[in-house]
Design a protein around this motif. Structure first.
Motif, PDB file in Angstrom:
ATOM      1  N   ALA A 175      38.677  48.787  28.728  1.00 39.56           N
ATOM      2  CA  ALA A 175      38.917  49.867  29.675  1.00 39.56           C
ATOM      3  C   ALA A 175      39.394  49.327  31.023  1.00 39.56           C
ATOM      4  N   PRO A 176      40.367  50.001  31.642  1.00 39.61           N
ATOM      5  CA  PRO A 176      40.809  49.578  32.981  1.00 39.61           C
ATOM      6  C   PRO A 176      39.776  49.967  34.038  1.00 39.61           C
ATOM      7  N   VAL A 177      39.497  49.077  34.961  1.00 35.63           N
ATOM      8  CA  VAL A 177      38.510  49.340  36.011  1.00 35.63           C
ATOM      9  C   VAL A 177      39.003  48.761  37.335  1.00 35.63           C
ATOM     10  N   ARG A 178      38.289  49.112  38.379  1.00 37.94           N
ATOM     11  CA  ARG A 178      38.462  48.416  39.656  1.00 37.94           C
ATOM     12  C   ARG A 178      37.096  47.908  40.098  1.00 37.94           C
ATOM     13  N   GLU A 179      37.103  46.714  40.677  1.00 35.80           N
ATOM     14  CA  GLU A 179      35.887  46.109  41.214  1.00 35.80           C
ATOM     15  C   GLU A 179      35.672  46.630  42.635  1.00 35.80           C
ATOM     16  N   ILE A 180      34.471  47.103  42.913  1.00 37.00           N
ATOM     17  CA  ILE A 180      34.117  47.594  44.248  1.00 37.00           C
ATOM     18  C   ILE A 180      33.121  46.624  44.875  1.00 37.00           C
ATOM     19  N   SER A 181      33.438  46.181  46.088  1.00 41.64           N
ATOM     20  CA  SER A 181      32.609  45.166  46.738  1.00 41.64           C
ATOM     21  C   SER A 181      32.252  45.552  48.165  1.00 41.64           C
ATOM     22  N   LEU A 182      31.164  44.959  48.619  1.00 46.64           N
ATOM     23  CA  LEU A 182      30.817  44.973  50.029  1.00 46.64           C
ATOM     24  C   LEU A 182      31.483  43.742  50.639  1.00 46.64           C
ATOM     25  N   VAL A 183      32.347  43.958  51.614  1.00 49.74           N
ATOM     26  CA  VAL A 183      33.151  42.872  52.178  1.00 49.74           C
ATOM     27  C   VAL A 183      32.760  42.652  53.632  1.00 49.74           C
TER      28      VAL A 183
END
Length: 312
Positions: free
Chosen positions: A266-274
């Motif tokens: 499945a296509p996803v995006r990584e979400i981060s605290l930057v």
């Protein structure tokens, strides 16, 4: 050399104007100029090229300014260390968040975070990726929540969760006849996209291999930064759009009938605290991260890399 002089050269670098920098520092231009000149004399270099307008740092000046930023950050860090030792979670935390996350993520943790830490003031700005990066690097934000990786040596990324993509189509779309989709199943001429500047748009363009086909999408040009607008366009005008996982959870039962999953992986995006690499508010940022993770569905945190394809 003193901390005030370092603050002054950083201010001039940010404003590229001595008078504006002096106003920012609440001193006269004469005082600011004198203090910077004394620092230059002590270091036996020129930090700024005053012959140019706007004023610019010299090559060695750029290095001095960067080190000055580090010194000022580390000085502030001393205060934070004392707070941490005392077990205090208080102060102001400025946070930037991308628009495709803000309406769906903020309600999950904001109220509980502020209730748990009543001595914290949370300042939130909804900004696109480029704006968040710039403000983090200029130290105008303490942290950002956005899609990663960014590949910026100046920033530290702390992954929070992986957000899967789904197709959302109007009832007459042929792709609804399928249980699972491939990106090529989407008719690019019936695809609604966010305006330029949003990372989600870039991810969808990559997912659907639109880089060579975007010129075909010229019958109607509509600029929006709202996922909710895309959903309404699909429902009112037909077509299809791509929704991230948290936005999916806002759909009612009828709308969920118009959702289709992509085939695995499945296509996803990584979400981060930057955060900036020389960040100082460790206790506040750690508390924020813990609260976000506590309020995110477990499966979004536990997705394995082998089961997903990260779309950049």
């Amino acid at each position: 050399m003193n901390l005030q002089q370092l603050e002054y050269i950083v201010a001039v670098d940010q404003h590229r104007h001595f008078q504006l920098a002096a106003q920012h520092c609440y001193i006269t231009q004469a005082t600011l100029s004198m203090m910077i000149k004394k620092l230059e004399e002590e270091l036996e270099i020129k930090i700024f090229d005053r012959s140019k307008q706007p004023v610019v740092p010299t090559e060695v000046g750029k290095q001095v300014i960067e080190q000055a930023k580090v010194v000022l950050q580390q000085t502030k860090r001393l205060i934070e260390i004392v707070k941490e030792e005392q077990g205090e979670v208080k102060g102001e935390l400025s946070l930037g968040i991308i628009p495709t996350l803000a309406p769906y993520l903020l309600p999950r943790f904001m109220r509980s975070f502020l209730k748990k830490y009543p001595q914290v003031k949370l300042k939130i700005s909804e900004l696109n990726t480029g704006e968040i990066i710039q403000k983090l690097e200029n130290q105008h934000l303490d942290a950002g929540i956005l899609a990663t990786p960014l590949q910026r040596s100046t920033l530290i990324e702390q992954p929070l969760f992986y957000e899967q993509f789904f197709a959302y189509a109007s009832s007459d779309e042929k792709l609804l006849q399928k249980k699972y989709l491939l990106p090529k199943d989407i008719d690019v001429n019936r695809l609604w996209l966010l305006e330029e500047g949003h990372c989600l748009r870039s991810q969808v363009v990559n997912l659907c291999e639109l880089k060579k086909k975007e010129q075909e999408l010229n019958q109607l040009e509509l600029e929006t930064g709202s996922i909710e607008m895309l959903k309404k366009l699909v429902e009112a005008n037909q077509g299809v759009t791509i929704l991230p996982e948290l936005a999916m959870q806002e759909l009612n039962a009828r709308q969920k009938n118009n959702v289709r999953l992509f085939k695995q992986p499945a296509p996803v995006r990584e979400i981060s605290l930057v955060i900036y690499r020389h960040y100082i508010k460790k206790t506040l940022i750690d508390a924020l991260k813990e609260e976000i993770l506590h309020n995110i569905p477990a499966d979004m945190k536990d997705k394995k890399k082998k089961d997903i394809v990260d779309i950049q």
